[in-house]
Design an enzyme around this catalytic site. Sequence first.
Site, PDB file in Angstrom:
ATOM      1  N   LYS A 156     125.536 -43.966 -47.518  1.00 53.75           N
ATOM      2  CA  LYS A 156     124.709 -42.767 -47.313  1.00 53.75           C
ATOM      3  C   LYS A 156     125.253 -41.584 -48.134  1.00 53.75           C
ATOM      4  CE  LYS A 156     122.113 -45.206 -44.597  1.00 53.75           C
ATOM      5  NZ  LYS A 156     122.168 -45.404 -43.170  1.00 53.75           N
TER       6      LYS A 156
HETATM    7  C1  LIG Z   1     121.865 -46.148 -41.936  1.00 50.27           C
HETATM    8  C2  LIG Z   1     120.693 -46.075 -41.042  1.00 50.27           C
HETATM    9  C3  LIG Z   1     120.786 -45.942 -39.648  1.00 50.27           C
HETATM   10  C4  LIG Z   1     122.061 -45.916 -38.852  1.00 50.27           C
HETATM   11  O1  LIG Z   1     123.095 -46.434 -39.449  1.00 50.27           O
HETATM   12  P1  LIG Z   1     124.592 -46.598 -38.942  1.00 50.27           P
HETATM   13  O2  LIG Z   1     125.043 -47.718 -39.808  1.00 50.27           O
HETATM   14  O3  LIG Z   1     124.563 -46.917 -37.508  1.00 50.27           O
HETATM   15  O4  LIG Z   1     125.289 -45.305 -39.230  1.00 50.27           O
HETATM   16  C5  LIG Z   1     119.617 -45.791 -38.937  1.00 50.27           C
HETATM   17  N1  LIG Z   1     118.418 -45.768 -39.531  1.00 50.27           N
HETATM   18  C6  LIG Z   1     118.280 -45.895 -40.857  1.00 50.27           C
HETATM   19  C7  LIG Z   1     116.923 -45.829 -41.453  1.00 50.27           C
HETATM   20  C8  LIG Z   1     119.410 -46.071 -41.656  1.00 50.27           C
HETATM   21  O5  LIG Z   1     119.261 -46.226 -42.973  1.00 50.27           O
END
Ligand SMILES: *Cc1c(COP(=O)(O)O)cnc(C)c1O
Length: 376
Positions: A180
């Site tokens: 991210k």
């Molecule tokens: C990355 C992501 C999450 C949550 O990710 P974690 O790996 O739990 O931090 C939730 N929704 C979307 C659309 C994502 O891309």
Amino acid sequence: MIPYGKQSIDDKDIQAVLDVLRSDFLTTGPKIAEFEQSVADYVGVEYGVAVANGTAALHCAMNAIGIGPGDEVIIPVFTFAATANCVIYQGGTPVFVDVVPETLLINPEEVERKITDQTKAIISVDFAGQSCNYDRLQSISQNFGLYLVSDSCHALGAEYKNNKLGSLSDLTVFSFHPVKHITTGEGGMIVTNNNDFYEKMKRFRNHGIDLDVNQRQTLASWNYQVTELGYNYRLTDIQCALGLSQMKKLPLFLEKRRKIAAQYDEAFCTLKEVTPLHVNKDILHAYHLYIIRIQKGLDRKKIFEKLRRDGIGVNVHYIPLHYHPFYQKILSYKKGNFPVAEMVYEEIISLPIFPGMTEADVNTVINSVKASIECN
Ligand SMILES: *Cc1c(COP(=O)(O)O)cnc(C)c1O
């Protein structure tokens, strides 16, 4: 292999983590509130609650708005599993809706069609880093008395009509997974302007306890009460220190992502076999993902495999949720229910995009895409 996403860590990040390791607090210390404030200030809201990961953040959000058995929450069928699971954790029912083919964003008309007396909230997903149409979504939620929650895990730093995502919904969720925009290893945050939600989420991440350890310290008291069911969803000071250091570089990271996207745009605008997802007017994209659609009639699988053989870490985001056995079992969805998602799913490939990509990496990807199409 050039991965599809990757963190950027420098010496300052490492130093920030080392400093915490030598300090008095590894968790529930001063870095938590500092990091929360830094993200809340950046997106222009009052409060942030840092938690263990983005999925926990979604769970906190669903608990804050009181989702429980019998409640329906509308979500796009084109998203990561966590968007659906957070509703199910609370005993609620996720209701899937189809997306707009050009952008893969939730289709507001489909949202309206799926609203029932049981509907309590909408979770919008700012897919790939592009903002949803918040004018439409806000007016739907107001008209029907629904909460609007944003899964903006793809979209830290994205804007809608010059507003950063974070202030446009009742609650907005970010993830700090290494792929991210900024990372804390694992981590997540919910931002909001609502003080009641804020207080409730702080209890929820800490076993449902009414006073946290710092408040008890200030009161010189051992007394506390468990007022509701909570979890241990805390983020550590080690992670928050990394997050604070990363936040300083977020504008630069976004600039790099946008620059790479512009290079891809330019390379593919003359290539009829490849269509990047459409970018709407009135938005500023955060480019968590750069997704291309392969022209109908060409073999996406063969192109994907050739790219992988070339060392390009391409991916597919996402398999539509209703294809997964778990949701088919508990929600009775089946193939054919979401024609747009199903069609576009056959055409998409996510190309590498992350701040550490070099000019040469980007050109390698572009050339490999061209070559894989020619040999298709
Ligand atoms: C990355 C992501 C999450 C949550 O990710 P974690 O790996 O739990 O931090 C939730 N929704 C979307 C659309 C994502 O891309």
